[in-house]
Design an enzyme around this catalytic site. Structure first.
Site, PDB file in Angstrom:
ATOM      1  N   ASP A  13       1.074  -1.411  -2.960  1.00  0.00           N
ATOM      2  CA  ASP A  13       1.951  -0.382  -3.519  1.00  0.00           C
ATOM      3  C   ASP A  13       2.888  -0.966  -4.580  1.00  0.00           C
ATOM      4  OD1 ASP A  13       2.899   2.188  -3.766  1.00  0.00           O
ATOM      5  OD2 ASP A  13       4.277   2.047  -2.057  1.00  0.00           O
ATOM      6  N   HIS A  30      -1.576  -0.360 -12.884  1.00  0.00           N
ATOM      7  CA  HIS A  30      -2.771  -0.418 -12.032  1.00  0.00           C
ATOM      8  C   HIS A  30      -3.710  -1.533 -12.516  1.00  0.00           C
ATOM      9  CE1 HIS A  30      -1.442   3.056  -9.928  1.00  0.00           C
ATOM     10  NE2 HIS A  30      -1.641   3.911 -10.912  1.00  0.00           N
ATOM     11  N   LEU A 124     -16.139 -14.336   2.925  1.00  0.00           N
ATOM     12  CA  LEU A 124     -15.108 -13.317   3.129  1.00  0.00           C
ATOM     13  C   LEU A 124     -15.695 -11.904   3.048  1.00  0.00           C
ATOM     14  CD1 LEU A 124     -11.915 -12.725   3.065  1.00  0.00           C
ATOM     15  CD2 LEU A 124     -12.281 -12.421   0.636  1.00  0.00           C
TER      16      LEU A 124
HETATM   17  C1  IPE Z   1      -0.409   4.270  -0.450  1.00  0.00           C
HETATM   18  O1  IPE Z   1       0.502   4.247  -1.483  1.00  0.00           O
HETATM   19  C2  IPE Z   1      -1.808   4.389  -0.999  1.00  0.00           C
HETATM   20  C3  IPE Z   1      -2.301   3.211  -1.698  1.00  0.00           C
HETATM   21  C4  IPE Z   1      -1.686   2.061  -1.829  1.00  0.00           C
HETATM   22  C5  IPE Z   1      -3.624   3.351  -2.251  1.00  0.00           C
HETATM   23  P1  IPE Z   1       1.202   5.582  -1.994  1.00  0.00           P
HETATM   24  O2  IPE Z   1       2.104   5.186  -3.110  1.00  0.00           O
HETATM   25  O3  IPE Z   1       0.185   6.607  -2.298  1.00  0.00           O
HETATM   26  O4  IPE Z   1       2.021   6.048  -0.709  1.00  0.00           O
HETATM   27  P2  IPE Z   1       3.365   6.873  -0.596  1.00  0.00           P
HETATM   28  O5  IPE Z   1       3.204   8.090  -1.461  1.00  0.00           O
HETATM   29  O6  IPE Z   1       4.462   5.987  -1.067  1.00  0.00           O
HETATM   30  O7  IPE Z   1       3.488   7.179   0.860  1.00  0.00           O
HETATM   31  C1  IPE Z   2      -0.187   1.760  -5.711  1.00  0.00           C
HETATM   32  O1  IPE Z   2       0.793   1.875  -6.673  1.00  0.00           O
HETATM   33  C2  IPE Z   2      -1.563   2.103  -6.239  1.00  0.00           C
HETATM   34  C3  IPE Z   2      -2.076   3.393  -5.786  1.00  0.00           C
HETATM   35  C4  IPE Z   2      -1.489   4.191  -4.930  1.00  0.00           C
HETATM   36  C5  IPE Z   2      -3.346   3.809  -6.320  1.00  0.00           C
HETATM   37  P1  IPE Z   2       1.542   3.235  -6.947  1.00  0.00           P
HETATM   38  O2  IPE Z   2       0.842   3.944  -8.067  1.00  0.00           O
HETATM   39  O3  IPE Z   2       1.718   4.030  -5.717  1.00  0.00           O
HETATM   40  O4  IPE Z   2       2.960   2.689  -7.467  1.00  0.00           O
HETATM   41  P2  IPE Z   2       4.380   3.321  -7.188  1.00  0.00           P
HETATM   42  O5  IPE Z   2       4.511   3.497  -5.712  1.00  0.00           O
HETATM   43  O6  IPE Z   2       4.429   4.601  -7.929  1.00  0.00           O
HETATM   44  O7  IPE Z   2       5.316   2.293  -7.730  1.00  0.00           O
HETATM   45 MG    MG Z   3       3.186   4.143  -4.327  1.00  0.00          MG
END
Ligand code: IPE
Ligand code: IPE
Ligand code: MG
Length: 233
Positions: A13, A30, A124
């Site tokens: 995240d 990303h 792995l």
């Molecule tokens: C969880 O992150 C999903 C992934 C890392 C793919 P999100 O950013 O979607 O989760 P929330 O919205 O903070 O719960």
């Molecule tokens: C995690 O990063 C990747 C996915 C959920 C695909 P986020 O896109 O959720 O990044 P934040 O949480 O907005 O910083």
């Molecule tokens: Mg996120």
């Protein structure tokens, strides 16, 4: 019990916040996150971790803008195309869990090709959670079992926790020993609810694109200090 977790699951995240801090597009965050995946894979190989399960895209992430979803799907396709030869070199076997039929055709086909290409590898195991939601996974497992009950091949009182495990996407995989979440959120976000029953949790404020050796090894050190009691004394 080993000081090194056999299976690490990660909620990757913070890509969006990382990009925002830099004043660049979320998609760039990303993209950078993809580099972290490779770095983390190498660290797992170095430390002898056998399973790495990465939350790459949740069921709920379909609710993001079309622009962002498309960028993520494009990155997935590109990552698999570029990195499969490296997985072969490093003896990495790829798996995927989630509602894979939801993925765009090109991604699903590339994913299947990469899974097939690496299926004899014995080093792995890299598991990508894609279009994954734990409640959806458990619901699907319950439907399977309910059908067996309805057809008379299974009695309700014979349903065991192992049988439920065997009907999840993760059938045959060990449960995670360590769950890492980056970027500081103290929540599970519909990830591996059943499988993490006794996983050790590690949350770091570091954003996923900045996650590197120092943080990874800090998580391993913390894991080694934990006493896993499984309810016993
Ligand atoms: C969880 O992150 C999903 C992934 C890392 C793919 P999100 O950013 O979607 O989760 P929330 O919205 O903070 O719960
Ligand atoms: C995690 O990063 C990747 C996915 C959920 C695909 P986020 O896109 O959720 O990044 P934040 O949480 O907005 O910083
Ligand atoms: Mg996120």
């Amino acid at each position: 019990m080993s000081a090194i977790p056999q299976h690490i699951a990660i909620i990757m995240d913070g890509n969006g916040r990382w990009a925002k801090q830099k004043g660049i597009l979320r998609a760039k965050g990303h993209e950078e996150g993809g580099q972290t995946v490779q770095r983390t894979l190498d660290l797992c190989l170095e430390h002898g971790v056998k399973w790495l399960t990465l939350y790459a895209f949740s069921t709920e992430n379909w609710g993001r803008s079309k622009l962002e979803v498309n960028a993520l799907m494009h990155l997935l396709d590109k990552y698999l195309k570029e990195r499969t030869p490296e997985m072969m070199e490093k003896n990495v076997r790829l798996h995927a869990i989630g509602e894979l039929h939801m993925l765009p055709d090109n991604c699903r086909e590339q994913l299947q090709a990469s899974i097939d290409a690496t299926k004899e590898n014995t080093g792995l195991n890299l598991v990508l959670a894609l279009s994954y939601g734990s409640r959806q996974e458990i619901t699907a497992a319950m439907r399977n079992l309910a059908e067996q009950v309805q057809s008379g091949t299974l009695a309700p009182q014979d349903i065991t926790p192992e049988m439920i495990s065997d009907n999840l996407y993760t059938a045959g995989m060990p449960d995670p020993d360590l769950l890492i979440r980056t970027s500081g959120e103290m929540r599970i976000s519909n990830y591996l609810l059943w499988q993490i029953s006794y996983a050790e949790l590690y949350v770091t404020d570091v954003l996923w694109p900045d996650f590197g050796r120092e943080e990874f090894e800090a998580a391993l050190a913390e894991y080694a200090r934990r006493e896993r009691r499984y309810g016993k004394r």
